[in-house]
Design a protein around this motif. Structure first.
Motif, PDB file in Angstrom:
ATOM      1  N   LYS A  23      22.683   8.327  53.349  1.00 49.15           N
ATOM      2  CA  LYS A  23      23.460   7.556  52.363  1.00 49.15           C
ATOM      3  C   LYS A  23      22.840   7.568  50.975  1.00 49.15           C
ATOM      4  O   LYS A  23      23.543   7.432  49.976  1.00 49.15           O
ATOM      5  CB  LYS A  23      23.606   6.106  52.835  1.00 49.15           C
ATOM      6  CG  LYS A  23      24.478   5.961  54.051  1.00 49.15           C
ATOM      7  CD  LYS A  23      24.561   4.527  54.488  1.00 49.15           C
ATOM      8  CE  LYS A  23      25.389   4.437  55.756  1.00 49.15           C
ATOM      9  NZ  LYS A  23      25.388   3.144  56.365  1.00 49.15           N
ATOM     10  N   ASP A  24      21.534   7.737  50.894  1.00 46.09           N
ATOM     11  CA  ASP A  24      20.852   7.712  49.596  1.00 46.09           C
ATOM     12  C   ASP A  24      20.929   9.047  48.855  1.00 46.09           C
ATOM     13  O   ASP A  24      20.479   9.156  47.719  1.00 46.09           O
ATOM     14  CB  ASP A  24      19.386   7.303  49.785  1.00 46.09           C
ATOM     15  CG  ASP A  24      18.631   8.201  50.752  1.00 46.09           C
ATOM     16  OD1 ASP A  24      19.269   8.753  51.682  1.00 46.09           O
ATOM     17  OD2 ASP A  24      17.411   8.371  50.576  1.00 46.09           O
ATOM     18  N   LEU A  25      21.518  10.074  49.500  1.00 44.50           N
ATOM     19  CA  LEU A  25      21.633  11.399  48.884  1.00 44.50           C
ATOM     20  C   LEU A  25      23.105  11.772  48.717  1.00 44.50           C
ATOM     21  O   LEU A  25      23.973  11.244  49.410  1.00 44.50           O
ATOM     22  CB  LEU A  25      20.935  12.445  49.758  1.00 44.50           C
ATOM     23  CG  LEU A  25      19.442  12.214  50.028  1.00 44.50           C
ATOM     24  CD1 LEU A  25      18.933  13.207  51.052  1.00 44.50           C
ATOM     25  CD2 LEU A  25      18.636  12.294  48.744  1.00 44.50           C
ATOM     26  N   ASN A  26      23.377  12.691  47.820  1.00 48.28           N
ATOM     27  CA  ASN A  26      24.732  13.194  47.626  1.00 48.28           C
ATOM     28  C   ASN A  26      24.965  14.369  48.575  1.00 48.28           C
ATOM     29  O   ASN A  26      24.360  15.427  48.415  1.00 48.28           O
ATOM     30  CB  ASN A  26      24.937  13.633  46.171  1.00 48.28           C
ATOM     31  CG  ASN A  26      26.338  14.160  45.952  1.00 48.28           C
ATOM     32  OD1 ASN A  26      27.300  13.643  46.505  1.00 48.28           O
ATOM     33  ND2 ASN A  26      26.441  15.208  45.159  1.00 48.28           N
ATOM     34  N   VAL A  27      25.827  14.188  49.558  1.00 49.75           N
ATOM     35  CA  VAL A  27      26.138  15.248  50.520  1.00 49.75           C
ATOM     36  C   VAL A  27      27.350  16.020  50.008  1.00 49.75           C
ATOM     37  O   VAL A  27      28.448  15.483  49.909  1.00 49.75           O
ATOM     38  CB  VAL A  27      26.425  14.666  51.923  1.00 49.75           C
ATOM     39  CG1 VAL A  27      26.738  15.786  52.900  1.00 49.75           C
ATOM     40  CG2 VAL A  27      25.252  13.827  52.412  1.00 49.75           C
ATOM     41  N   ASN A  28      27.134  17.290  49.672  1.00 53.44           N
ATOM     42  CA  ASN A  28      28.214  18.147  49.177  1.00 53.44           C
ATOM     43  C   ASN A  28      29.117  18.561  50.334  1.00 53.44           C
ATOM     44  O   ASN A  28      28.629  18.960  51.394  1.00 53.44           O
ATOM     45  CB  ASN A  28      27.626  19.390  48.507  1.00 53.44           C
ATOM     46  CG  ASN A  28      26.936  19.035  47.215  1.00 53.44           C
ATOM     47  OD1 ASN A  28      27.594  18.787  46.223  1.00 53.44           O
ATOM     48  ND2 ASN A  28      25.607  18.983  47.228  1.00 53.44           N
ATOM     49  N   PRO A  29      30.442  18.471  50.161  1.00 54.15           N
ATOM     50  CA  PRO A  29      31.349  18.870  51.240  1.00 54.15           C
ATOM     51  C   PRO A  29      31.241  20.369  51.516  1.00 54.15           C
ATOM     52  O   PRO A  29      31.079  21.167  50.600  1.00 54.15           O
ATOM     53  CB  PRO A  29      32.741  18.513  50.712  1.00 54.15           C
ATOM     54  CG  PRO A  29      32.575  18.177  49.289  1.00 54.15           C
ATOM     55  CD  PRO A  29      31.136  18.000  48.980  1.00 54.15           C
ATOM     56  N   PHE A  30      31.318  20.734  52.788  1.00 54.25           N
ATOM     57  CA  PHE A  30      31.242  22.156  53.141  1.00 54.25           C
ATOM     58  C   PHE A  30      32.623  22.774  53.335  1.00 54.25           C
ATOM     59  O   PHE A  30      32.737  23.985  53.450  1.00 54.25           O
ATOM     60  CB  PHE A  30      30.348  22.405  54.364  1.00 54.25           C
ATOM     61  CG  PHE A  30      30.639  21.534  55.560  1.00 54.25           C
ATOM     62  CD1 PHE A  30      31.661  21.831  56.432  1.00 54.25           C
ATOM     63  CD2 PHE A  30      29.859  20.419  55.801  1.00 54.25           C
ATOM     64  CE1 PHE A  30      31.911  21.029  57.523  1.00 54.25           C
ATOM     65  CE2 PHE A  30      30.092  19.615  56.898  1.00 54.25           C
ATOM     66  CZ  PHE A  30      31.129  19.923  57.774  1.00 54.25           C
ATOM     67  N   LEU A  31      33.667  21.970  53.358  1.00 57.10           N
ATOM     68  CA  LEU A  31      35.033  22.505  53.335  1.00 57.10           C
ATOM     69  C   LEU A  31      35.488  22.495  51.884  1.00 57.10           C
ATOM     70  O   LEU A  31      35.513  21.447  51.241  1.00 57.10           O
ATOM     71  CB  LEU A  31      35.974  21.657  54.201  1.00 57.10           C
ATOM     72  CG  LEU A  31      35.723  21.694  55.703  1.00 57.10           C
ATOM     73  CD1 LEU A  31      36.701  20.782  56.428  1.00 57.10           C
ATOM     74  CD2 LEU A  31      35.795  23.103  56.249  1.00 57.10           C
ATOM     75  N   LYS A  32      35.810  23.665  51.378  1.00 55.10           N
ATOM     76  CA  LYS A  32      36.197  23.817  49.970  1.00 55.10           C
ATOM     77  C   LYS A  32      37.662  24.189  49.859  1.00 55.10           C
ATOM     78  O   LYS A  32      38.165  25.009  50.627  1.00 55.10           O
ATOM     79  CB  LYS A  32      35.361  24.914  49.298  1.00 55.10           C
ATOM     80  CG  LYS A  32      33.861  24.726  49.418  1.00 55.10           C
ATOM     81  CD  LYS A  32      33.362  23.676  48.498  1.00 55.10           C
ATOM     82  CE  LYS A  32      31.842  23.632  48.562  1.00 55.10           C
ATOM     83  NZ  LYS A  32      31.261  22.586  47.858  1.00 55.10           N
ATOM     84  N   GLU A  33      38.345  23.606  48.884  1.00 54.59           N
ATOM     85  CA  GLU A  33      39.755  23.916  48.633  1.00 54.59           C
ATOM     86  C   GLU A  33      39.850  25.297  47.980  1.00 54.59           C
ATOM     87  O   GLU A  33      39.145  25.596  47.028  1.00 54.59           O
ATOM     88  CB  GLU A  33      40.368  22.847  47.728  1.00 54.59           C
ATOM     89  CG  GLU A  33      41.869  22.897  47.655  1.00 54.59           C
ATOM     90  CD  GLU A  33      42.562  22.677  49.001  1.00 54.59           C
ATOM     91  OE1 GLU A  33      43.506  23.440  49.272  1.00 54.59           O
ATOM     92  OE2 GLU A  33      42.168  21.780  49.755  1.00 54.59           O
TER      93      GLU A  33
END
Length: 191
Positions: free
Chosen positions: A92-102
């Motif tokens: 929660k303390d980090l920014n998790v980049n989404p791995f599904l990209k549009e």
């Protein structure tokens, strides 16, 4: 052991010890308990295999282009979204980049290709490459998380692919002049 995509949402994940590469870069290996790889449903490949970063990494994008016609794709996508939520809740303390990209082909999942990856055609013959604009099933691995400056990127690895393409290397056309003719039926060329 291979995990079929329809059982992915029921799986549990093991987050291993962080591996430090520099002051700003760490890798957190992830394993799916009891499995080595996930078998995907039939996925669309818009671009084939391509190389990035000075020809050091080969990658492929697999997409959910046929989502409206294939319920398995929808289920697989929902399972991947659950994995993303598990990672996001754990860090929660980090920014998790989404791995599904549009993309223009619906959402896609980018896979790094393992150096020992094998590819097969529909006839189970080894092939050298995967061309663009075809469909295939893949064995993929959730390798782990790259943590760089409080940002997380999820790394997926392709370890094997079976592509819907049959490559014939010999002449297969019917030559009408060589077809045996009976006395009651004559074949004439249509030109």
């Amino acid at each position: 052991m291979i995990l079929h995509h329809n059982k992915l949402s029921q799986s549990s994940f093991i987050f291993k010890k962080k591996l430090k590469y520099s002051d700003e870069c760490e890798f957190i290996p992830i394993k799916i308990k009891g499995y080595t790889a996930i078998q995907t449903p039939l996925m669309f490949i818009p671009y084939g295999i391509f190389t990035i970063h000075n020809k050091n990494k080969k990658i492929i994008d697999i997409t959910f282009y046929n989502l409206e016609n294939d319920t398995q794709l929808n289920h697989f996508k929902q399972s991947l979204q659950k994995i993303y939520k598990v990672i996001k809740n754990k860090y929660k303390d980090l920014n998790v980049n989404p791995f599904l990209k549009e993309t223009p082909f619906n959402e896609s999942l980018r896979l790094k290709i393992d150096s020992n990856a094998l590819f097969y055609n529909s006839d189970k013959q080894l092939i050298e490459n995967i061309r663009s604009n075809c469909y295939g099933r893949f064995l993929i691995q959730l390798s782990g998380l790259w943590v760089i400056n409080k940002e997380i990127w999820v790394q997926w690895i392709l370890i094997q692919g079976k592509v819907n393409q049959t490559i014939q290397k010999h002449f297969q056309f019917l030559d009408l002049y060589l077809v045996p003719q009976s006395s009651s039926c004559k074949l004439e060329p249509y030109f």
